[in-house]
Design a protein around this motif. Structure first.
Motif, PDB file in Angstrom:
ATOM      1  N   ASP A  29       0.796   7.011  -3.944  1.00  0.00           N
ATOM      2  CA  ASP A  29       1.079   8.132  -4.793  1.00  0.00           C
ATOM      3  C   ASP A  29       0.226   8.109  -5.854  1.00  0.00           C
ATOM      4  N   SER A  30       0.392   6.880  -6.661  1.00  0.00           N
ATOM      5  CA  SER A  30      -0.497   6.845  -7.774  1.00  0.00           C
ATOM      6  C   SER A  30      -2.204   6.534  -7.422  1.00  0.00           C
ATOM      7  N   THR A  31      -2.366   5.867  -6.337  1.00  0.00           N
ATOM      8  CA  THR A  31      -3.636   5.349  -5.782  1.00  0.00           C
ATOM      9  C   THR A  31      -4.183   6.521  -5.403  1.00  0.00           C
ATOM     10  N   ASN A  32      -3.597   7.627  -4.692  1.00  0.00           N
ATOM     11  CA  ASN A  32      -4.435   9.037  -4.124  1.00  0.00           C
ATOM     12  C   ASN A  32      -4.468   9.707  -5.328  1.00  0.00           C
ATOM     13  N   LEU A  33      -3.513   9.795  -6.435  1.00  0.00           N
ATOM     14  CA  LEU A  33      -4.094  10.468  -7.603  1.00  0.00           C
ATOM     15  C   LEU A  33      -5.163  10.121  -8.062  1.00  0.00           C
ATOM     16  N   ILE A  34      -5.317   8.852  -8.038  1.00  0.00           N
ATOM     17  CA  ILE A  34      -6.632   8.169  -8.967  1.00  0.00           C
ATOM     18  C   ILE A  34      -7.683   8.558  -8.269  1.00  0.00           C
ATOM     19  N   ARG A  35      -7.763   8.374  -6.727  1.00  0.00           N
ATOM     20  CA  ARG A  35      -8.607   8.528  -5.751  1.00  0.00           C
ATOM     21  C   ARG A  35      -9.262  10.203  -5.986  1.00  0.00           C
ATOM     22  N   ASN A  83       0.833  -1.277  -0.025  1.00  0.00           N
ATOM     23  CA  ASN A  83      -0.094   0.168  -0.036  1.00  0.00           C
ATOM     24  C   ASN A  83       0.914   1.114   0.044  1.00  0.00           C
ATOM     25  N   GLN A 132       3.896   1.394  -1.130  1.00  0.00           N
ATOM     26  CA  GLN A 132       4.539   1.603  -2.638  1.00  0.00           C
ATOM     27  C   GLN A 132       3.693   2.094  -3.592  1.00  0.00           C
ATOM     28  N   ASN A 133       2.282   1.737  -3.607  1.00  0.00           N
ATOM     29  CA  ASN A 133       1.169   2.429  -4.339  1.00  0.00           C
ATOM     30  C   ASN A 133       0.531   3.658  -3.847  1.00  0.00           C
TER      31      ASN A 133
END
Length: 123
Positions: free
Chosen positions: A39-45, A34, A36-37
């Motif tokens: 930054d990209s997960t927060n951007l998409i969220r 979690n 590791q991912n």
């Protein structure tokens, strides 16, 4: 033959078990992945949140049972609408470009007025 002790990639505790094991338990594995991912997960969220908010604002402007309505730029902005975020653009035969947030769209008219439309289902 002595076996080299490995430590958990997340918490650093010694790992027991299989030779190729990287984490001490599932909790550490999940936490590590979690992070590791994140930054990209927060951007998409954040993008999805803005798109849903825009859609809900457009939906709230159209009266129940109607397919379209007019409103001003000032009203949309006051409600928190973000004009930078939309899911797709539709150009009709007249050349008008509708910007959609999922199934609700808007067309910029003259004088800071907007036409808000409920789109047809596109599958």
């Amino acid at each position: 033959m002595t076996q080299e002790k490995k430590n958990c990639l997340n918490c650093g505790k010694p790992i027991q078990g299989r030779v190729d094991k990287k984490f001490c338990d599932d909790s550490c594995r999940n936490t590590y992945n979690n992070q590791q991912n994140a930054d990209s997960t927060n951007l998409i969220r954040n993008i999805n949140h803005t798109l849903k908010k825009n859609r809900n604002i457009l939906e709230s402007i159209i009266p129940k049972g109607e397919e379209l309505s007019k409103t001003t730029r000032e009203r949309l902005m006051r409600l928190g609408f973000n004009f930078k975020f939309f899911t797709h653009v539709y150009q009709n035969k007249k050349g008008n470009q509708y910007h959609y947030c999922y199934d609700f769209g808007f067309l910029e008219l003259e004088g800071d007025w907007f036409l808000i439309v409920k789109g047809k289902e596109i599958l």
